[in-house]
Design an enzyme around this catalytic site. Structure first.
Site, mmCIF file in Angstrom:
data_model
loop_
_atom_site.group_PDB
_atom_site.id
_atom_site.type_symbol
_atom_site.label_atom_id
_atom_site.label_comp_id
_atom_site.label_asym_id
_atom_site.label_seq_id
_atom_site.Cartn_x
_atom_site.Cartn_y
_atom_site.Cartn_z
ATOM 1 N N SER A 125 0.834 -1.204 0.000
ATOM 2 C CA SER A 125 0.000 0.000 0.000
ATOM 3 C C SER A 125 0.865 1.249 0.000
ATOM 4 C CB SER A 125 -0.862 -0.010 1.259
ATOM 5 O OG SER A 125 -1.400 1.263 1.511
ATOM 6 N N TYR A 149 -1.451 -1.422 10.945
ATOM 7 C CA TYR A 149 -1.757 -1.862 9.583
ATOM 8 C C TYR A 149 -0.594 -1.503 8.646
ATOM 9 C CZ TYR A 149 -3.550 -1.210 4.840
ATOM 10 O OH TYR A 149 -3.684 -1.225 3.476
ATOM 11 N N LYS A 153 2.381 -3.846 6.529
ATOM 12 C CA LYS A 153 2.750 -3.749 5.112
ATOM 13 C C LYS A 153 4.263 -3.571 4.973
ATOM 14 C CE LYS A 153 -1.355 -3.934 3.116
ATOM 15 N NZ LYS A 153 -1.758 -5.223 2.559
HETATM 16 C C1 UD1 Z 1 -6.852 4.640 3.955
HETATM 17 C C2 UD1 Z 1 -5.825 4.307 4.992
HETATM 18 C C3 UD1 Z 1 -4.640 3.690 4.283
HETATM 19 C C4 UD1 Z 1 -5.087 2.457 3.542
HETATM 20 C C5 UD1 Z 1 -6.218 2.792 2.591
HETATM 21 C C6 UD1 Z 1 -6.789 1.508 2.054
HETATM 22 C C7 UD1 Z 1 -6.142 5.891 6.840
HETATM 23 C C8 UD1 Z 1 -5.563 7.047 7.569
HETATM 24 N N1 UD1 Z 1 -5.445 5.484 5.734
HETATM 25 O O1 UD1 Z 1 -6.307 5.580 3.024
HETATM 26 O O2 UD1 Z 1 -3.654 3.349 5.220
HETATM 27 O O3 UD1 Z 1 -4.022 1.894 2.807
HETATM 28 O O4 UD1 Z 1 -7.252 3.481 3.266
HETATM 29 O O5 UD1 Z 1 -7.842 1.750 1.196
HETATM 30 O O6 UD1 Z 1 -7.158 5.334 7.205
HETATM 31 N N2 UD1 Z 1 -12.638 10.855 3.973
HETATM 32 C C9 UD1 Z 1 -13.698 11.654 4.362
HETATM 33 N N3 UD1 Z 1 -14.786 11.051 4.932
HETATM 34 C C10 UD1 Z 1 -14.870 9.703 5.112
HETATM 35 C C11 UD1 Z 1 -13.789 8.890 4.710
HETATM 36 C C12 UD1 Z 1 -12.682 9.503 4.149
HETATM 37 O O7 UD1 Z 1 -13.660 12.871 4.212
HETATM 38 O O8 UD1 Z 1 -15.885 9.219 5.658
HETATM 39 C C13 UD1 Z 1 -11.474 11.484 3.307
HETATM 40 C C14 UD1 Z 1 -10.139 11.276 4.019
HETATM 41 O O9 UD1 Z 1 -9.910 12.281 4.973
HETATM 42 C C15 UD1 Z 1 -9.165 11.308 2.840
HETATM 43 C C16 UD1 Z 1 -9.966 10.734 1.673
HETATM 44 O O10 UD1 Z 1 -11.327 10.862 2.054
HETATM 45 O O11 UD1 Z 1 -8.831 12.626 2.516
HETATM 46 C C17 UD1 Z 1 -9.683 9.275 1.406
HETATM 47 O O12 UD1 Z 1 -9.850 8.535 2.602
HETATM 48 P P1 UD1 Z 1 -9.866 6.936 2.623
HETATM 49 O O13 UD1 Z 1 -10.776 6.428 1.584
HETATM 50 O O14 UD1 Z 1 -10.105 6.483 4.036
HETATM 51 O O15 UD1 Z 1 -8.388 6.535 2.169
HETATM 52 P P2 UD1 Z 1 -6.972 6.967 2.791
HETATM 53 O O16 UD1 Z 1 -7.117 7.664 4.069
HETATM 54 O O17 UD1 Z 1 -6.207 7.658 1.719
#
Ligand code: UD1
Length: 333
Positions: A125, A149, A153
């Site tokens: 990842s 997690y 990795k």
């Molecule tokens: C997350 C994990 C990462 C993992 C990946 C797997 C965290 C901090 N990181 O990545 O380690 O490899 O998933 O798919 O959890 N967001 C919102 N509202 C939500 C959910 C997300 O605003 O309900 C925003 C987050 O702040 C971020 C973006 O959407 O800016 C993407 O979030 P997400 O889909 O959880 O992925 P990552 O955080 O990049």
């Protein structure tokens, strides 16, 4: 017809990868204990591909069972997806993560060594880059992790590198995924997280379908295009094809090699949300809340190494991602 053993093949990325392996003419053996997936995905694969997977319902941590499976088949390569993947849960239950994710890897590697299987592709990842020091993230960017997690990795990458040093015949590809989203065009496969989704796209889909009341946008005060977090979303079908490219090219790129699998493009939370609403013509209530601890402002991939060495490049865009995610969500009801 080369035979590929897919560990954790019933899950979101594994199931899409099996479809592409079949399309590329491989035979597939799937080992999965359905701890975070269901056998339905394998039935869907059969519908899509017209071929059936040889299934072993087994915990990949069970070394004896794996050795048994390896002795019953001639296996040309292994793709390793088997592992827990929720960041928050890993912080609460670190030992469960270390035990499962590391043990499954050691078991697979031991079975490979015992049965002279030299080709392994590992599902890593972009989380291993930690907070970006520069963008786009190249494979040479320094590595770090901030939760169990991510540590798993990173440790597994080290284990696989050490395995290659000790066994020069081994060919291993570490694939660092950016943010996989979307679903197969048939809408028969998709991401179906158990409980409240952690990731953005499943949360958007469940809010659009009325399963969740409102999407929380985690912060709009980042230094990004519109203040919300920017990520490199990649269509899961492109990602799946990246695995096929990696397994097919292993012998040409010997030793332990690392590739980013992303598109090279950054998209903000609000940009993804607007694209979802516009493309699918659905309403998604949202509100801005505080930042989620541990989130980075922005992150996207340098993609030239995968393009040059694997001959692979992501082809699908945000429209295809939001459309297919929504179709799969509608079909899952
Ligand atoms: C997350 C994990 C990462 C993992 C990946 C797997 C965290 C901090 N990181 O990545 O380690 O490899 O998933 O798919 O959890 N967001 C919102 N509202 C939500 C959910 C997300 O605003 O309900 C925003 C987050 O702040 C971020 C973006 O959407 O800016 C993407 O979030 P997400 O889909 O959880 O992925 P990552 O955080 O990049």
């Amino acid at each position: 017809m080369p035979t590929i053993l897919v560990a954790g093949g019933a899950g979101y990325i594994g199931s899409h990868t099996i479809v592409e392996l079949f399309a590329a003419g491989h035979d597939v053996i799937c080992v999965d204990d359905f701890s975070n997936s269901s056998p339905e995905s394998l039935a869907s694969i059969q519908k899509i591909a017209g071929k059936s997977v040889t299934l072993y319902t087994q915990d990949v941590c069970n070394t004896a069972a794996l050795n048994d499976i390896f002795s019953q088949h001639v296996i040309d390569g292994v793709i390793h997806f088997a592992g827990y993947k929720a960041v928050g849960e890993s912080v609460e239950l670190p030992l469960m993560y270390y035990r499962n994710n590391i043990d499954s890897t050691l078991s697979l590697c031991e079975a490979c060594l015992n049965h002279h299987v030299t080709n392994i592709v590992f599902s890593s990842s972009a989380t291993v880059y930690g907070t970006p020091h520069f963008l786009p993230l190249t494979e040479e960017h320094p590595l770090s992790a901030t939760n169990p997690y991510g540590n798993c990795k990173l440790f597994i990458e080290h284990i696989l590198k050490d395995l290659c040093v000790a066994n020069p015949a081994m060919n291993i590809a570490l694939l660092r995924y950016f943010n996989p989203v979307g679903a197969h065009d048939s809408a028969l496969l998709g991401e179906s997280p158990r409980g409240i989704p952690n990731n953005l796209m499943p949360y958007i889909c469940q809010t659009a379908s009325g399963l969740r009341e409102c999407l929380n946008v985690f912060g709009d005060d980042y230094e990004t295009v519109d203040g919300t977090g920017v990520r490199d979303y990649i269509h899961v079908v492109d990602l799946a094809k990246g695995h096929v490219a990696a397994i097919n090219k292993l012998a040409e790129n010997p030793g332990c090699v690392t590739y980013n699998l992303g598109t090279g493009n950054g998209t903000s939370v609000l940009q993804l949300l607007s694209a979802f609403i516009a493309e699918n013509k659905v309403n998604v209530p949202y509100k801005v809340t505080s930042r989620r601890p541990g989130d980075v402002a922005e992150c996207w991939a340098a993609t030239d190494k995968a393009e040059k060495e694997l001959g692979w490049k992501a082809e699908l865009g945000i429209k295809e991602m939001v459309r297919s995610s929504w179709l799969a969500q509608c079909n899952s009801k």
